[in-house]
Design a protein around this motif. Structure first.
Motif, short mmCIF file in Angstrom:
data_model
loop_
_atom_site.label_atom_id
_atom_site.label_comp_id
_atom_site.label_asym_id
_atom_site.label_seq_id
_atom_site.Cartn_x
_atom_site.Cartn_y
_atom_site.Cartn_z
N PHE A 77 2.40 -19.26 10.86
CA PHE A 77 3.08 -19.98 9.80
C PHE A 77 4.48 -19.43 9.69
N ARG A 78 5.45 -20.35 9.70
CA ARG A 78 6.85 -19.97 9.79
C ARG A 78 7.67 -20.58 8.66
N VAL A 79 8.63 -19.81 8.19
CA VAL A 79 9.60 -20.31 7.24
C VAL A 79 10.94 -20.29 7.94
N ALA A 80 11.59 -21.44 7.97
CA ALA A 80 12.88 -21.57 8.65
C ALA A 80 12.80 -21.00 10.08
N GLY A 81 11.65 -21.20 10.74
CA GLY A 81 11.48 -20.76 12.11
C GLY A 81 10.99 -19.34 12.30
N LYS A 82 10.90 -18.54 11.24
CA LYS A 82 10.47 -17.14 11.35
C LYS A 82 9.02 -17.00 10.89
N ILE A 83 8.23 -16.29 11.67
CA ILE A 83 6.82 -16.10 11.35
C ILE A 83 6.68 -15.21 10.12
N PHE A 84 5.86 -15.67 9.16
CA PHE A 84 5.54 -14.84 8.00
C PHE A 84 4.03 -14.60 7.88
N LYS A 111 3.79 -10.19 6.92
CA LYS A 111 4.90 -9.24 6.93
C LYS A 111 4.68 -8.22 5.82
N CYS A 112 4.96 -6.97 6.12
CA CYS A 112 4.83 -5.88 5.15
C CYS A 112 5.74 -4.75 5.62
N PRO A 113 6.60 -4.26 4.75
CA PRO A 113 7.45 -3.14 5.16
C PRO A 113 6.61 -1.97 5.70
N VAL A 114 7.02 -1.41 6.81
CA VAL A 114 6.28 -0.32 7.44
C VAL A 114 6.02 0.80 6.45
N GLU A 115 6.99 1.10 5.59
CA GLU A 115 6.85 2.20 4.64
C GLU A 115 5.81 1.93 3.55
N ASP A 116 5.38 0.69 3.37
CA ASP A 116 4.38 0.35 2.35
C ASP A 116 2.96 0.26 2.90
N ARG A 117 2.83 0.15 4.19
CA ARG A 117 1.51 -0.11 4.79
C ARG A 117 0.49 0.98 4.52
N ALA A 118 0.85 2.22 4.75
CA ALA A 118 -0.12 3.32 4.61
C ALA A 118 -0.69 3.37 3.20
N THR A 155 -2.69 -16.13 -2.38
CA THR A 155 -1.41 -16.79 -2.66
C THR A 155 -0.30 -15.77 -2.87
N ALA A 156 -0.58 -14.73 -3.63
CA ALA A 156 0.42 -13.69 -3.89
C ALA A 156 0.84 -12.99 -2.60
N ILE A 157 -0.13 -12.69 -1.74
CA ILE A 157 0.17 -12.01 -0.48
C ILE A 157 1.02 -12.91 0.43
N LEU A 158 0.63 -14.17 0.54
CA LEU A 158 1.39 -15.09 1.39
C LEU A 158 2.79 -15.35 0.84
N ASP A 201 4.60 -13.29 -0.94
CA ASP A 201 5.40 -12.08 -0.69
C ASP A 201 5.85 -12.03 0.76
N SER A 202 4.96 -12.36 1.67
CA SER A 202 5.31 -12.36 3.09
C SER A 202 6.36 -13.43 3.38
N TRP A 203 6.19 -14.61 2.77
CA TRP A 203 7.17 -15.70 2.91
C TRP A 203 8.56 -15.21 2.49
N ARG A 204 8.64 -14.52 1.36
CA ARG A 204 9.91 -14.03 0.83
C ARG A 204 10.57 -13.05 1.80
N GLN A 205 9.77 -12.25 2.49
CA GLN A 205 10.33 -11.28 3.43
C GLN A 205 10.92 -11.95 4.67
N ALA A 206 10.41 -13.13 5.01
CA ALA A 206 10.89 -13.82 6.21
C ALA A 206 11.93 -14.90 5.92
N ALA A 207 11.92 -15.43 4.71
CA ALA A 207 12.79 -16.56 4.38
C ALA A 207 14.26 -16.14 4.33
N PRO A 208 15.15 -17.03 4.74
CA PRO A 208 16.58 -16.75 4.63
C PRO A 208 16.98 -16.61 3.15
#
Length: 125
Positions: A28-35, A48-55, A92-95, A97-104
């Motif tokens: 699933f992509r927003v403006a061509g970028k996978i989220f 998408k999740c910042p590497v520093e937040d994953r652990a 919905t919240a997770i998706l 948030d991921s959308w926001r990280q990929a969206a222009p």
């Protein structure tokens, strides 16, 4: 329990989103970028999740969140077990948030509340 159908419905309802097959999996992509991407067996998804937040997320809820050792180490992605999510609101919240990280930025600015609660630390992923 959330399903791959829930992922598809929610993801495609987000602004400027499209589904495209890549590596044999729905992405699933927003403006061509996978989220987001469904896993091989449709029981997991990657977001998408910042590497520093994953652990921290994995340590807090290992039944929900994980990474594949080696493959995910250098990417800003987190894997989610769909059956472990509380409900479609959490999905919905997770998706969102991921959308926001990929969206222009311009698209984010046009939808200022989308994914905001999660991005501000009030939700998962």
């Amino acid at each position: 329990m959330t399903t791959a159908d829930d992922v598809r419905t929610i993801a495609l309802a987000l602004p400027d989103t499209a589904e495209k097959l890549a590596w044999g999996q729905p992405t699933f992509r927003v403006a061509g970028k996978i989220f987001a991407a469904l896993g091989d067996d449709d029981t997991t998804m990657g977001v998408k999740c910042p590497v520093e937040d994953r652990a921290e997320l994995i340590a807090a809820e290992p039944q929900k969140f994980f990474t594949r050792k080696g493959h995910d180490d250098t990417y800003a992605w987190l894997r989610v077990r769909l059956a472990a999510l509380d409900d479609v609101d959490e999905l919905t919240a997770i998706l969102a948030d991921s959308w926001r990280q990929a969206a222009p930025r311009k698209l984010q600015d046009a939808h200022p509340d989308l994914g905001r609660a999660v991005a501000d630390g009030e939700g998962a992923a």
